[in-house]
Write a protein that holds these residues in place. Structure first.
Motif, PDB file in Angstrom:
ATOM      1  N   VAL A   6       0.865  -1.176   0.000  1.00 17.12           N
ATOM      2  CA  VAL A   6       0.000   0.000   0.000  1.00 17.12           C
ATOM      3  C   VAL A   6       0.903   1.228   0.000  1.00 17.12           C
ATOM      4  O   VAL A   6       1.829   1.314   0.802  1.00 17.12           O
ATOM      5  CB  VAL A   6      -0.916   0.018   1.247  1.00 17.12           C
ATOM      6  N   LEU A   7       0.638   2.157  -0.909  1.00 15.68           N
ATOM      7  CA  LEU A   7       1.416   3.392  -0.987  1.00 15.68           C
ATOM      8  C   LEU A   7       0.520   4.541  -0.562  1.00 15.68           C
ATOM      9  O   LEU A   7      -0.538   4.758  -1.145  1.00 15.68           O
ATOM     10  CB  LEU A   7       1.911   3.588  -2.420  1.00 15.68           C
ATOM     11  N   GLU A   8       0.936   5.260   0.480  1.00 16.49           N
ATOM     12  CA  GLU A   8       0.132   6.367   1.015  1.00 16.49           C
ATOM     13  C   GLU A   8       0.982   7.610   1.125  1.00 16.49           C
ATOM     14  O   GLU A   8       2.182   7.534   1.373  1.00 16.49           O
ATOM     15  CB  GLU A   8      -0.396   6.033   2.420  1.00 16.49           C
ATOM     16  N   TYR A   9       0.333   8.756   0.962  1.00 15.76           N
ATOM     17  CA  TYR A   9       1.005  10.046   1.079  1.00 15.76           C
ATOM     18  C   TYR A   9       0.440  10.775   2.291  1.00 15.76           C
ATOM     19  O   TYR A   9      -0.769  10.992   2.383  1.00 15.76           O
ATOM     20  CB  TYR A   9       0.797  10.867  -0.199  1.00 15.76           C
ATOM     21  N   LEU A  68      -1.777   7.169  13.204  1.00 21.47           N
ATOM     22  CA  LEU A  68      -2.472   6.602  12.047  1.00 21.47           C
ATOM     23  C   LEU A  68      -2.383   5.082  12.127  1.00 21.47           C
ATOM     24  O   LEU A  68      -1.286   4.534  12.228  1.00 21.47           O
ATOM     25  CB  LEU A  68      -1.795   7.094  10.756  1.00 21.47           C
ATOM     26  N   PRO A  69      -3.539   4.377  12.079  1.00 18.76           N
ATOM     27  CA  PRO A  69      -3.468   2.910  12.023  1.00 18.76           C
ATOM     28  C   PRO A  69      -2.919   2.487  10.648  1.00 18.76           C
ATOM     29  O   PRO A  69      -3.382   2.992   9.621  1.00 18.76           O
ATOM     30  CB  PRO A  69      -4.923   2.463  12.180  1.00 18.76           C
ATOM     31  N   VAL A  70      -1.937   1.612  10.656  1.00 15.33           N
ATOM     32  CA  VAL A  70      -1.326   1.152   9.400  1.00 15.33           C
ATOM     33  C   VAL A  70      -1.187  -0.363   9.420  1.00 15.33           C
ATOM     34  O   VAL A  70      -1.037  -0.973  10.470  1.00 15.33           O
ATOM     35  CB  VAL A  70       0.064   1.793   9.169  1.00 15.33           C
ATOM     36  N   LYS A  71      -1.213  -0.919   8.243  1.00 11.11           N
ATOM     37  CA  LYS A  71      -1.001  -2.365   8.061  1.00 11.11           C
ATOM     38  C   LYS A  71       0.448  -2.602   7.655  1.00 11.11           C
ATOM     39  O   LYS A  71       1.060  -1.769   6.976  1.00 11.11           O
ATOM     40  CB  LYS A  71      -1.916  -2.898   6.956  1.00 11.11           C
ATOM     41  N   GLY A  72       0.972  -3.738   8.035  1.00 16.69           N
ATOM     42  CA  GLY A  72       2.274  -4.142   7.525  1.00 16.69           C
ATOM     43  C   GLY A  72       2.208  -4.176   6.010  1.00 16.69           C
ATOM     44  O   GLY A  72       1.197  -4.586   5.436  1.00 16.69           O
ATOM     45  N   GLY A  73       3.274  -3.740   5.355  1.00 17.21           N
ATOM     46  CA  GLY A  73       3.253  -3.683   3.896  1.00 17.21           C
ATOM     47  C   GLY A  73       2.757  -2.343   3.385  1.00 17.21           C
ATOM     48  O   GLY A  73       2.259  -2.248   2.272  1.00 17.21           O
ATOM     49  N   THR A  74       2.902  -1.309   4.213  1.00 16.06           N
ATOM     50  CA  THR A  74       2.525   0.049   3.805  1.00 16.06           C
ATOM     51  C   THR A  74       3.788   0.893   3.668  1.00 16.06           C
ATOM     52  O   THR A  74       4.678   0.829   4.510  1.00 16.06           O
ATOM     53  CB  THR A  74       1.593   0.710   4.854  1.00 16.06           C
ATOM     54  N   ILE A  75       3.848   1.652   2.600  1.00 16.92           N
ATOM     55  CA  ILE A  75       4.925   2.625   2.415  1.00 16.92           C
ATOM     56  C   ILE A  75       4.289   4.008   2.504  1.00 16.92           C
ATOM     57  O   ILE A  75       3.329   4.309   1.787  1.00 16.92           O
ATOM     58  CB  ILE A  75       5.648   2.420   1.069  1.00 16.92           C
ATOM     59  N   LEU A  76       4.803   4.814   3.416  1.00 17.49           N
ATOM     60  CA  LEU A  76       4.333   6.186   3.589  1.00 17.49           C
ATOM     61  C   LEU A  76       5.357   7.134   2.972  1.00 17.49           C
ATOM     62  O   LEU A  76       6.558   7.011   3.219  1.00 17.49           O
ATOM     63  CB  LEU A  76       4.167   6.521   5.073  1.00 17.49           C
ATOM     64  N   ILE A  77       4.864   8.077   2.174  1.00 16.71           N
ATOM     65  CA  ILE A  77       5.714   9.081   1.541  1.00 16.71           C
ATOM     66  C   ILE A  77       5.245  10.449   2.001  1.00 16.71           C
ATOM     67  O   ILE A  77       4.043  10.718   2.041  1.00 16.71           O
ATOM     68  CB  ILE A  77       5.632   8.984  -0.003  1.00 16.71           C
TER      69      ILE A  77
END
Length: 201
Positions: free
Chosen positions: A46-49, A82-91
Motif C-alpha cells: 500500500v502506498l500512502e502520502y 495513524l493505524p497502518v497495516k504491515g506492507g505500507t509505504i508512507l511518503i
C-alpha cells in the motif's frame, strides 16, 4: 538485529527480477522512466502520502507490522496516530508539492521499496519502521543498501547503457546527464553517480 550483506551484483539481480516481473519491456525495451509507484503496488504494498513530520525531516517510511505510526496534521499543528497495516509505504506529501521534487519523490519511493525487498525479515515482528530522513547520509548499512537498490530500480544498467550510447554523440557530459535524467525522471545527481559508477562518464 542481524544485518544481511548484499553485493551490488545481487542488488542488480533483485532489481532486474522485480522490473521484469512487472513488465519486461522496462528492462529490455526502449529506455524510459520506471513506474516505481505502480511497481510498489504490484508488489502488493500500500502506498500512502501523508505529512510525516512537521519539519519535513522524514521523507518516507516502510511499515513492516500492523500498528500505529505518527503523522503530522498540518491543519491542527499536532501529531496524530495513524493505524497502518504491515506492507505500507508512507511518503511525505511535501515531495508531491513541487515539480522540482519529482526525482526526490521517485527516489524515496524506490528507497522504501528497497527496504521492503531487502529488510522485511529483519524488521518484521520488531515493531520498528525503516525511515528515510532528509539529509541522512549516514553509513548505516541498511540505509546504504536501500539507497543503492533504489537507484538500481530507477536506473536499470542495461537501460542506462542503451540510453547512454544512443545519446552520447554530439553532447557534452553535462548535456548527456541532463537529457538522461529527464528520460528516467531522476535527479541529475543520481544520473551522474550511476554513470560514473560504471565508468560511462
Amino acid at each position: 538485529m542481524k544485518k544481511a550483506y548484499y553485493r551490488e551484483q545481487a542488488l542488480e539481480r533483485i532489481a532486474r527480477d522485480v522490473i521484469i516481473a512487472y513488465d519486461p519491456r522496462l528492462y529490455y525495451g526502449s529506455p524510459a522512466a520506471i513506474p516505481i509507484e505502480d511497481i510498489i503496488e504490484a508488489q502488493g504494498l500500500v502506498l500512502e502520502y501523508q505529512y510525516l513530520r512537521n519539519n519535513g525531516r522524514v521523507l518516507g517510511e516502510t511499515i513492516f507490522d500492523d500498528g500505529l505510526t505518527a503523522i503530522y496534521d498540518r491543519e491542527n499543528h499536532r501529531y496524530d496516530l495513524l493505524p497502518v497495516k504491515g506492507g505500507t509505504i508512507l511518503i511525505d506529501c511535501s515531495l508531491c508539492e513541487e515539480e522540482a521534487s519529482t526525482g526526490r519523490l521517485r527516489f524515496t519511493c524506490a528507497h522504501e521499496l528497497g527496504h521492503w525487498l531487502l529488510h522485511k525479515k529483519q524488521f518484521s515482528g520488531t515493531g520498528e519502521n525503516a525511515a528515510l530522513r532528509s539529509g541522512d547520509e549516514s553509513d548505516n548499512t541498511l540505509e546504504v543498501q536501500a539507497n543503492l537498490l533504489g537507484s538500481i530500480l530507477l536506473l536499470p544498467l542495461p537501460q542506462v547503457k542503451r540510453c547512454f550510447y544512443q545519446l552520447r554523440s554530439g553532447r557534452t557530459n553535462q548535456q548527456l546527464v541532463t537529457d538522461m535524467a529527464g528520460i528516467f525522471q531522476v535527479s541529475k545527481q543520481a544520473m551522474r553517480i550511476r554513470l560514473e559508477n560504471h565508468n560511462l562518464l
